[in-house]
Write a protein that holds these residues in place. Structure first.
Motif, short mmCIF file in Angstrom:
data_model
loop_
_atom_site.label_atom_id
_atom_site.label_comp_id
_atom_site.label_asym_id
_atom_site.label_seq_id
_atom_site.Cartn_x
_atom_site.Cartn_y
_atom_site.Cartn_z
N ARG A 121 -0.77 20.55 7.54
CA ARG A 121 -0.78 21.06 9.19
C ARG A 121 -0.63 19.87 10.14
O ARG A 121 -0.65 20.18 11.30
CB ARG A 121 -2.06 21.80 9.26
N VAL A 122 -0.84 18.70 9.68
CA VAL A 122 -0.61 17.64 10.35
C VAL A 122 0.88 17.16 10.64
O VAL A 122 1.36 16.90 9.68
CB VAL A 122 -1.61 16.35 9.93
N ASP A 123 1.24 16.87 12.09
CA ASP A 123 2.62 16.92 12.37
C ASP A 123 2.92 15.45 11.74
O ASP A 123 4.18 15.37 11.07
CB ASP A 123 2.73 16.75 13.95
N PHE A 124 2.21 14.37 12.01
CA PHE A 124 2.87 12.92 11.39
C PHE A 124 2.79 12.92 9.84
O PHE A 124 3.36 12.07 9.46
CB PHE A 124 2.06 11.74 12.00
N VAL A 125 1.99 13.74 9.28
CA VAL A 125 2.04 13.95 7.67
C VAL A 125 3.21 14.53 7.45
O VAL A 125 3.66 14.40 6.26
CB VAL A 125 0.56 14.45 7.24
N GLN A 126 3.80 15.54 8.10
CA GLN A 126 4.88 16.48 7.74
C GLN A 126 6.09 15.37 7.78
O GLN A 126 6.98 15.60 7.11
CB GLN A 126 5.11 17.51 8.57
N GLY A 177 6.59 13.19 -1.86
CA GLY A 177 5.81 12.22 -2.93
C GLY A 177 4.77 11.52 -2.22
O GLY A 177 3.61 11.28 -2.78
N ALA A 178 4.75 10.83 -0.80
CA ALA A 178 3.89 10.51 -0.04
C ALA A 178 2.77 11.43 0.33
O ALA A 178 1.85 11.15 0.16
CB ALA A 178 4.53 9.88 1.17
N ARG A 179 3.16 12.77 0.46
CA ARG A 179 2.14 13.59 0.83
C ARG A 179 1.25 13.83 -0.30
O ARG A 179 0.20 14.04 -0.30
CB ARG A 179 2.86 14.85 1.55
N ARG A 180 1.99 13.87 -1.77
CA ARG A 180 1.17 14.09 -2.72
C ARG A 180 0.14 13.09 -3.03
O ARG A 180 -0.94 13.20 -3.42
CB ARG A 180 2.40 14.29 -3.86
N THR A 187 6.17 10.10 15.53
CA THR A 187 5.46 11.22 15.67
C THR A 187 4.13 11.02 16.25
O THR A 187 3.80 11.76 17.17
CB THR A 187 5.16 11.94 14.22
N ILE A 188 3.70 10.02 16.18
CA ILE A 188 2.19 9.52 16.80
C ILE A 188 2.48 9.42 18.22
O ILE A 188 1.79 9.75 19.31
CB ILE A 188 1.48 8.42 16.20
#
Length: 514
Positions: free
Chosen positions: A352-357, A362-365, A471-472
């Motif tokens: 749900r976090v925009d900069f994580v999207q 693989g990075a999100r995992r 994004t930030i």
């Protein structure tokens, strides 16, 4: 029906002026007592004194009334009524003057103890009674007590316990091991001292119960004054920690939990010591100070609650006797199921976090696998304004409040965050200090991701720093626009953030597109 005409010495007792004066005093004392009754327990001692004076003046008027009602009384009856009227009138006047004197003294300095006032009152009453007996009946009490050895022995045995309590009260008044308002313990009794009487000491317990403890009993016990030599109170408790946890880590976790409690004083600082080793684990002794003995119970509740949450967040077990019956395969399956559930919830929250999207799958995992859930109790601070931080948080359950410190040192609440809300990201990615304090409003479960997780992601895929920064930068511009504040162009903001991200994660010399 009119009584005997006043004349001679009887004019002192039977004159209308004396009667009116006594009635006026009775009315004044009654009104004063009624006013003090509205103040409740604070004026209880003064109300008790006025009750005695009210009864004395009432009995004086009653004796005077009998003199007028009884027609042609016998000389002995008239004499007895005269003596009663004089006695109670004198008692009322003496006690009223004594009350006024001590009330005036209490406005400028500490009033005398209850036992001193009682001794003065009883002594003055006995002197007045002896004087009237000598005047009216020609009775000399001094010769009566001096020649009656048998009477002295009988009174000594009859009043043995009362005299013991009296002398014990005099000793307590002379030594003053405690004063009114102080918290003390002796034997099985603990409470706040209200006053010390000639026979007993009145206490108010922590349960708001009033108890009267005989002074003789106190003189035979060890008296503990919880407000001397200092007003602060020292609290000790023991917490058991799993043997696998190193002493340094256990002490740091326990100390941090206690330091975060408002009722635990910062000076002197809390002390954590390794007390003993047991079959179940390691016992640590925690010592801290509170404002006073009266806040001991609330402080213990707050500190022990903070210890539970602190140990839970640090994944430190508190050993306790238990019996577990399970198959190893079943236990492994349950553990794997819990791990998958936590991972799925972490991925959902992070998604749900925009900069994580902006990161790759693989990075999100990696972030989701390295994230962990932490719990906070009501009123506990997650982050504090001005402190450095290396962890960002997402609200999984519960609610937190965002507060900032304004002029004068007071805190103002800005917002409340619920499930899915994010805070603390700028401290993790750019090294900025915390810009606000975040406090849990109830039981709150948070997903925490530390700087080490982002460091692994960015060193594996350094080009993601550009996407994160862009994004930030958009988020900060939108926030500044909402606040009607000037902001730098998006390109300049992105370049600045990329530089700071690369600086904080230590790969300044690596190209973003590498």
């Amino acid at each position: 029906m009119p009584g005997p005409p006043p004349g001679g010495d009887d004019a002192i007792v039977q004159g209308p002026t004396t009667l009116l004066l006594a009635a006026a005093l009775l009315l004044a004392v009654t009104l004063w007592r009624r006013v003090l009754l509205r103040r409740g327990y604070a004026a209880r001692e003064l109300v008790s004194d006025l009750t005695t004076q009210q009864r004395a003046f009432g009995l004086y008027l009653f004796a005077r009334l009998l003199q007028w009602v009884i027609p042609d009384p016998h000389y002995s009856i008239a004499h007895a009524l005269r003596f009663v009227a004089l006695l109670f009138g004198a008692i009322g006047v003496i006690r009223l003057l004594e009350t006024l004197l001590f009330a005036m003294r209490a406005r400028f300095q500490a009033p005398p103890s209850r036992i001193v006032r009682s001794l003065i009152a009883w002594s003055s009453t006995l002197v007045a009674a002896a004087f009237l007996l000598r005047i009216e009946y020609k009775v000399d009490l001094s010769s009566l007590f001096a020649t009656s050895a048998l009477l002295s022995v009988v009174l000594g045995f009859a009043l043995q316990e009362s005299l013991g309590n009296l002398f014990a009260g005099l000793t307590l008044n002379a030594e003053q091991p405690f004063e009114a308002g102080e918290w003390v313990s002796f034997g099985k009794y603990t409470g706040k001292v209200v006053d010390v009487g000639w026979r007993s000491t009145r206490l108010i317990t922590s349960d708001e119960d009033e108890i009267l403890v005989p002074n003789g009993l106190i003189s035979r016990e060890v008296v503990v004054n919880h407000m001397r030599p200092q007003l602060t109170d020292t609290v000790e408790l023991t917490v058991a920690v799993d043997l696998d946890v190193s002493p340094a880590r256990a002490k740091a976790v326990l100390r941090e939990a206690v330091e975060g409690c408002e009722l635990a004083l910062k000076q002197p600082p809390p002390l954590v010591q390794l007390a003993s080793f047991t079959d179940n684990g390691v016992n640590y002794r925690i010592k801290f100070h509170t404002d006073g003995f009266q806040s001991r119970g609330r402080a213990l509740d707050q500190v022990q609650e903070a210890l539970w949450y602190g140990l839970r967040r640090a994944a430190v077990e508190m050993p306790y006797p238990q019996t577990t019956i399970s198959f190893r395969e079943r236990a492994a399956e349950a553990e794997e199921r819990r791990r998958r559930e936590h991972l799925a919830e972490a991925e959902d929250l992070l998604g749900r976090v925009d900069f994580v999207q902006a990161l790759s799958a693989g990075a999100r995992r990696v972030l989701a696998e390295r994230a962990r859930f932490v719990e906070y109790g009501p009123g506990q601070s997650v982050v504090r304004q001005g402190e450095s931080g290396d962890t960002l948080y997402l609200v999984a359950r519960g609610e937190v409040a965002v507060k900032v410190q304004v002029d004068g040192g007071t805190e103002r609440e800005l917002a409340r965050l619920g499930r899915g809300a994010l805070f603390g990201e700028m401290s993790v990615l750019t090294g900025e200090p915390r810009t606000a304090t975040v406090v849990a409003l109830g039981d709150a479960a948070l997903l925490s991701v530390d700087r080490d997780a982002f460091e692994r992601v960015l060193f594996a895929e350094p080009h993601l720093a550009q996407a994160l920064a862009a994004t930030i930068a958009r988020r900060r511009q939108a926030l500044d626009a909402a606040r009607v504040q000037p902001h730098a162009p998006a390109a300049e903001e992105t370049v600045d953030l990329v530089s700071r991200i690369r600086s904080i994660f230590g790969f300044q010399k690596r190209a973003v597109g590498d």
